[in-house]
Scaffold this motif. Structure first.
Motif: not given
Length: 191
Positions: A23-35, A56-61
Motif C-alpha cells: 500500500g505504499g508508493w509502488v502499490g499506488l503506482e500499480k493501482l493507479g495504472f490499473l484504474l 483516496e483512490l480506493a474510495l473513488k473506485h
C-alpha cells in the motif's frame, strides 16, 4: 537480436479478482495504472498500512483495503496478483504462493518473478494500444505511449464506431467482409 515473445491480451478486470499486496508508493503506482485503464476493475489491496493517496483512490473506485500483514490466504479467490511491497522477501513469497495456487503474478520491478508485465497503454475511446519492452525499459514504454497519444487523433473513436456500424450492415460471408473492410481502411496506413 533478442525477441519479445510476450503474447498481448486485454483483460476484463471488472470480472476478474485482482489483489495487490502493498500500500505504499509502488502499490499506488500499480493501482493507479490499473484504474486508469480499467476504472471498474475489481481490486483488493492488502498491506500493513496504506498511503493516504491509496486510500483516496480506493474510495473513488470501490477498491477493498485490508490493513494487515500479508498471509497466503489473501490470494484466495484472485485470478491476478501484483506484489508491490517494499520488502523483497515478502514479494518473492507472494510470487511462490501465487504460483502454488496457479494464479498469474507480477512482482513489481523484478522481471524474473513476473508472469506478465504492465506496459504502456494508450486509450482513445474504443481504441487501446498496449506497449511492451519485455520488462526491459518502462521508461521507453512511457515515451512510446506519449508519442502515440499525440499522433492518434482524438476522433479515432468516431471512425471505429462508423466502421462497426458499416460492418454489421454488410451482407457477405466472413472472407468477403474482411476483404471489403481491409480495402476500405487501407488509407489509414498510406501516406
Amino acid at each position: 537480436m533478442e525477441k519479445n515473445e510476450l503474447y498481448p491480451v486485454f483483460l476484463k478486470l471488472h470480472v476478474l479478482n485482482v489483489t495487490i499486496i502493498g500500500g505504499g508508493w509502488v502499490g499506488l503506482e500499480k493501482l493507479g495504472f490499473l484504474l486508469k485503464s480499467s476504472p471498474n476493475a475489481n481490486v483488493k489491496m492488502v498491506a500493513k498500512e496504506f498511503r493516504e493517496e491509496v486510500k483516496e483512490l480506493a474510495l473513488k473506485h470501490q477498491v477493498t483495503l485490508i490493513e494487515k500483514a500479508y498471509e497466503t490466504e489473501d490470494l484466495d479467490g484472485s485470478q491476478m496478483i501484483i506484489a508491490a511491497t517494499n520488502d523483497e522477501t515478502v514479494n518473492i513469497q507472494v510470487y511462490h504462493d501465487a504460483k502454488a495456487k496457479n494464479i498469474l503474478v507480477n512482482v513489481a520491478d523484478n522481471p524474473p518473478y513476473c508472469d506478465f508485465y504492465m506496459g504502456g497503454i494508450v486509450t482513445k475511446g474504443n481504441v487501446k494500444i498496449a506497449i511492451s519492452t519485455n520488462g526491459k525499459s518502462p521508461t521507453t514504454a512511457k515515451r512510446l505511449r506519449q508519442f502515440f497519444e499525440e499522433v492518434i487523433p482524438d476522433d479515432i473513436n468516431k471512425l471505429v464506431e462508423n466502421l462497426n456500424t458499416y460492418r454489421k450492415g454488410l451482407k457477405a460471408n466472413f472472407e468477403e467482409k474482411v476483404e471489403h473492410l481491409n480495402t476500405l481502411t487501407e488509407s489509414l496506413i498510406k501516406k
